[in-house]
Design a protein around this motif. Structure first.
Motif, PDB file in Angstrom:
ATOM      1  N   ILE A 124       0.986  -1.595   0.172  1.00 24.98           N
ATOM      2  CA  ILE A 124       0.179  -0.100  -0.082  1.00 24.98           C
ATOM      3  C   ILE A 124       0.789   1.126  -0.150  1.00 24.98           C
ATOM      4  CG2 ILE A 124      -0.525   0.040   2.316  1.00 24.98           C
ATOM      5  CD1 ILE A 124      -3.228   0.734   2.075  1.00 24.98           C
ATOM      6  N   ARG A 125       0.654   2.235  -0.452  1.00 25.91           N
ATOM      7  CA  ARG A 125       1.255   3.348  -0.746  1.00 25.91           C
ATOM      8  C   ARG A 125       0.651   4.226  -0.435  1.00 25.91           C
ATOM      9  NH1 ARG A 125       0.338   4.221  -6.889  1.00 25.91           N
ATOM     10  NH2 ARG A 125      -1.142   3.733  -6.727  1.00 25.91           N
ATOM     11  N   ASN A 126       0.928   5.934  -0.255  1.00 26.06           N
ATOM     12  CA  ASN A 126       0.478   6.952   0.635  1.00 26.06           C
ATOM     13  C   ASN A 126      -0.411   7.938  -0.149  1.00 26.06           C
ATOM     14  OD1 ASN A 126       1.419   9.101   3.002  1.00 26.06           O
ATOM     15  ND2 ASN A 126       1.249  10.151   1.277  1.00 26.06           N
ATOM     16  N   GLU A 127      -0.907   7.226  -1.106  1.00 27.02           N
ATOM     17  CA  GLU A 127      -1.743   7.866  -2.227  1.00 27.02           C
ATOM     18  C   GLU A 127      -2.845   6.945  -2.307  1.00 27.02           C
ATOM     19  OE1 GLU A 127       1.179   6.533  -3.460  1.00 27.02           O
ATOM     20  OE2 GLU A 127       1.619   9.141  -3.329  1.00 27.02           O
ATOM     21  N   ASP A 128      -2.660   5.704  -1.501  1.00 26.63           N
ATOM     22  CA  ASP A 128      -3.735   5.155  -1.713  1.00 26.63           C
ATOM     23  C   ASP A 128      -4.810   4.423  -0.034  1.00 26.63           C
ATOM     24  OD1 ASP A 128      -3.153   2.773  -3.914  1.00 26.63           O
ATOM     25  OD2 ASP A 128      -1.185   1.742  -3.461  1.00 26.63           O
ATOM     26  N   VAL A 129      -3.509   5.426   0.486  1.00 23.21           N
ATOM     27  CA  VAL A 129      -4.188   5.370   1.950  1.00 23.21           C
ATOM     28  C   VAL A 129      -4.902   6.346   2.205  1.00 23.21           C
ATOM     29  CG1 VAL A 129      -3.528   5.638   4.685  1.00 23.21           C
ATOM     30  CG2 VAL A 129      -2.600   3.890   3.049  1.00 23.21           C
ATOM     31  N   GLN A 130      -4.468   7.504   1.320  1.00 21.86           N
ATOM     32  CA  GLN A 130      -4.990   8.833   1.068  1.00 21.86           C
ATOM     33  C   GLN A 130      -6.550   8.592   0.821  1.00 21.86           C
ATOM     34  OE1 GLN A 130      -3.102  11.369  -1.513  1.00 21.86           O
ATOM     35  NE2 GLN A 130      -1.461  11.859   0.357  1.00 21.86           N
ATOM     36  N   LYS A 131      -7.068   7.856   0.235  1.00 25.79           N
ATOM     37  CA  LYS A 131      -8.230   6.886  -0.358  1.00 25.79           C
ATOM     38  C   LYS A 131      -9.329   6.279   0.862  1.00 25.79           C
ATOM     39  CE  LYS A 131      -6.698   7.222  -4.865  1.00 25.79           C
ATOM     40  NZ  LYS A 131      -6.595   6.171  -6.274  1.00 25.79           N
ATOM     41  N   ILE A 132      -8.499   6.054   1.338  1.00 30.19           N
ATOM     42  CA  ILE A 132      -9.412   4.823   2.377  1.00 30.19           C
ATOM     43  C   ILE A 132      -9.624   5.325   3.396  1.00 30.19           C
ATOM     44  CG2 ILE A 132      -9.458   3.263   0.589  1.00 30.19           C
ATOM     45  CD1 ILE A 132      -7.335   1.897   2.304  1.00 30.19           C
ATOM     46  N   GLY A 133      -8.130   6.291   4.069  1.00 34.98           N
ATOM     47  CA  GLY A 133      -7.970   6.930   5.489  1.00 34.98           C
ATOM     48  C   GLY A 133      -8.116   8.110   5.591  1.00 34.98           C
ATOM     49  N   LYS A 134      -8.170   8.748   7.386  1.00 35.23           N
ATOM     50  CA  LYS A 134      -7.747   9.639   7.649  1.00 35.23           C
ATOM     51  C   LYS A 134      -6.672  10.350   8.102  1.00 35.23           C
ATOM     52  CE  LYS A 134     -12.994  10.011   8.139  1.00 35.23           C
ATOM     53  NZ  LYS A 134     -13.710   9.712   9.450  1.00 35.23           N
ATOM     54  N   LYS A 135      -5.952  11.483   7.525  1.00 38.07           N
ATOM     55  CA  LYS A 135      -4.618  11.924   8.231  1.00 38.07           C
ATOM     56  C   LYS A 135      -5.296  12.632   9.536  1.00 38.07           C
ATOM     57  CE  LYS A 135      -1.022  14.322   6.884  1.00 38.07           C
ATOM     58  NZ  LYS A 135      -0.006  15.141   5.129  1.00 38.07           N
ATOM     59  N   ILE A 136      -4.144  11.848   9.799  1.00 40.68           N
ATOM     60  CA  ILE A 136      -4.263  13.038  11.258  1.00 40.68           C
ATOM     61  C   ILE A 136      -2.534  13.578  12.335  1.00 40.68           C
ATOM     62  CG2 ILE A 136      -5.850  10.789  12.100  1.00 40.68           C
ATOM     63  CD1 ILE A 136      -3.457   9.232  13.481  1.00 40.68           C
ATOM     64  N   ASN A 137      -3.049  14.093  13.107  1.00 41.58           N
ATOM     65  CA  ASN A 137      -2.090  14.504  13.773  1.00 41.58           C
ATOM     66  C   ASN A 137      -1.547  14.031  14.797  1.00 41.58           C
ATOM     67  OD1 ASN A 137      -3.259  16.048  15.366  1.00 41.58           O
ATOM     68  ND2 ASN A 137      -3.353  17.625  13.826  1.00 41.58           N
ATOM     69  N   LEU A 138      -2.098  13.042  15.741  1.00 40.69           N
ATOM     70  CA  LEU A 138      -1.932  13.010  17.222  1.00 40.69           C
ATOM     71  C   LEU A 138      -1.746  13.260  17.499  1.00 40.69           C
ATOM     72  CD1 LEU A 138       1.139   9.684  16.195  1.00 40.69           C
ATOM     73  CD2 LEU A 138      -1.172  10.372  16.485  1.00 40.69           C
ATOM     74  N   ASN A 139      -2.789  14.834  17.676  1.00 39.75           N
ATOM     75  CA  ASN A 139      -3.888  15.227  19.591  1.00 39.75           C
ATOM     76  C   ASN A 139      -4.742  14.776  19.417  1.00 39.75           C
ATOM     77  OD1 ASN A 139      -5.845  16.699  18.977  1.00 39.75           O
ATOM     78  ND2 ASN A 139      -5.086  18.615  18.347  1.00 39.75           N
ATOM     79  N   VAL A 140      -4.923  14.427  21.006  1.00 41.64           N
ATOM     80  CA  VAL A 140      -6.355  13.891  21.075  1.00 41.64           C
ATOM     81  C   VAL A 140      -7.311  13.772  20.485  1.00 41.64           C
ATOM     82  CG1 VAL A 140      -7.645  12.867  23.469  1.00 41.64           C
ATOM     83  CG2 VAL A 140      -4.601  13.167  23.769  1.00 41.64           C
ATOM     84  N   GLN A 141      -7.681  15.039  20.616  1.00 43.88           N
ATOM     85  CA  GLN A 141      -9.468  15.152  20.073  1.00 43.88           C
ATOM     86  C   GLN A 141      -8.998  15.516  18.423  1.00 43.88           C
ATOM     87  OE1 GLN A 141     -11.565  15.841  21.620  1.00 43.88           O
ATOM     88  NE2 GLN A 141     -10.306  16.291  23.545  1.00 43.88           N
ATOM     89  N   ASN A 142      -8.037  15.574  17.826  1.00 45.14           N
ATOM     90  CA  ASN A 142      -8.075  14.994  16.195  1.00 45.14           C
ATOM     91  C   ASN A 142      -7.975  13.466  16.297  1.00 45.14           C
ATOM     92  OD1 ASN A 142      -5.583  14.149  14.438  1.00 45.14           O
ATOM     93  ND2 ASN A 142      -7.126  15.528  13.280  1.00 45.14           N
ATOM     94  N   PHE A 143      -7.058  12.734  16.402  1.00 46.65           N
ATOM     95  CA  PHE A 143      -7.384  11.258  17.223  1.00 46.65           C
ATOM     96  C   PHE A 143      -8.468  10.864  17.597  1.00 46.65           C
ATOM     97  CE2 PHE A 143      -6.855   7.161  18.704  1.00 46.65           C
ATOM     98  CZ  PHE A 143      -6.242   6.515  17.619  1.00 46.65           C
ATOM     99  N   LEU A 144      -9.409  11.484  18.267  1.00 48.52           N
ATOM    100  CA  LEU A 144     -10.798  11.038  18.378  1.00 48.52           C
ATOM    101  C   LEU A 144     -12.225  11.427  17.003  1.00 48.52           C
ATOM    102  CD1 LEU A 144     -10.944  12.240  22.408  1.00 48.52           C
ATOM    103  CD2 LEU A 144      -9.915   9.424  21.235  1.00 48.52           C
ATOM    104  N   LEU A 145     -12.072  12.194  16.354  1.00 54.00           N
ATOM    105  CA  LEU A 145     -12.570  12.814  15.287  1.00 54.00           C
ATOM    106  C   LEU A 145     -12.331  11.635  14.602  1.00 54.00           C
ATOM    107  CD1 LEU A 145     -14.239  15.216  14.572  1.00 54.00           C
ATOM    108  CD2 LEU A 145     -12.236  16.134  13.797  1.00 54.00           C
ATOM    109  N   GLU A 146     -11.434  11.050  14.110  1.00 52.89           N
ATOM    110  CA  GLU A 146     -10.962  10.657  13.100  1.00 52.89           C
ATOM    111  C   GLU A 146     -11.077   8.708  12.855  1.00 52.89           C
ATOM    112  OE1 GLU A 146     -11.203  12.212  10.412  1.00 52.89           O
ATOM    113  OE2 GLU A 146     -10.150  13.965  11.106  1.00 52.89           O
ATOM    114  N   LEU A 147     -11.086   8.825  13.872  1.00 52.86           N
ATOM    115  CA  LEU A 147     -11.545   7.496  14.712  1.00 52.86           C
ATOM    116  C   LEU A 147     -13.007   7.136  14.787  1.00 52.86           C
ATOM    117  CD1 LEU A 147      -9.517   6.535  17.841  1.00 52.86           C
ATOM    118  CD2 LEU A 147      -9.380   5.633  15.198  1.00 52.86           C
ATOM    119  N   GLY A 148     -14.044   8.679  14.989  1.00 52.96           N
ATOM    120  CA  GLY A 148     -15.271   8.920  14.547  1.00 52.96           C
ATOM    121  C   GLY A 148     -16.320   8.039  16.429  1.00 52.96           C
ATOM    122  N   ILE A 149     -14.766   8.076  16.890  1.00 49.94           N
ATOM    123  CA  ILE A 149     -15.225   7.995  18.752  1.00 49.94           C
ATOM    124  C   ILE A 149     -15.592   9.317  19.456  1.00 49.94           C
ATOM    125  CG2 ILE A 149     -14.396   7.339  21.190  1.00 49.94           C
ATOM    126  CD1 ILE A 149     -13.379   5.696  19.098  1.00 49.94           C
TER     127      ILE A 149
END
Length: 149
Positions: A124-149
């Motif tokens: 899997i390449r960076n470009e592939d993951v961009q299509k199926i995932g969400k970029k995160i910055n590992l701050n707690v609120q961003n992480f929870l938001l991207e997890l959908g929790i």
């Protein structure tokens, strides 16, 4: 990248922030490694890197990282036991995620296993993951938001 790499250290730091904020707990799963003729192999251990509970929701995380353009998804890099565990974890009512780090592109993504399971290539390449995932910055609120929790 070596086992216990930079991505897992970042997740462990995030786990401390989650615990201190009272929003959840994520624990690193232990794996026993043995050295055989200068090469390191897993002897036994957990099927995924992290397990926990965030805001009452069971969560499993498997980390994959690279300094190159691709992350291998072959049996030696992403064994069936990991895939089966993530799938079973979701069937049991938890949320299972892969966390991909492409250090060359300075990017980290979180992908729900359900979305990833449709991906059929051997890497899997960076470009592939961009299509199926969400970029995160590992701050707690961003992480929870991207997890959908």
């Amino acid at each position: 990248m070596q086992k216990g790499g930079a991505l897992e250290e970042l997740i462990e730091s995030l786990a401390v922030q989650l615990r201190l904020s009272g929003q959840g707990i994520i624990l690193k799963q232990n794996v026993l490694w043995i050295n055989y003729n200068g090469r390191v192999f897993p002897k036994k251990g957990a099927p995924v890197d992290f397990l926990g509970v965030i805001k009452g929701i069971p969560v499993a995380l498997e980390c994959k990282e690279t300094t190159s353009d691709r992350i291998q998804l072959t049996e030696s890099h992403f064994p069936e036991k990991e895939k089966a565990f993530l799938q079973d974890f979701e069937k049991a009512g938890g949320k299972a995620f892969l966390v991909f780090a492409f250090w060359k592109h300075n990017s980290i993504y979180v992908v729900q296993y359900k979305s990833f399971s449709q991906f059929t290539r051997k890497s899997i390449r960076n470009e592939d993951v961009q299509k199926i995932g969400k970029k995160i910055n590992l701050n707690v609120q961003n992480f929870l938001l991207e997890l959908g929790i």
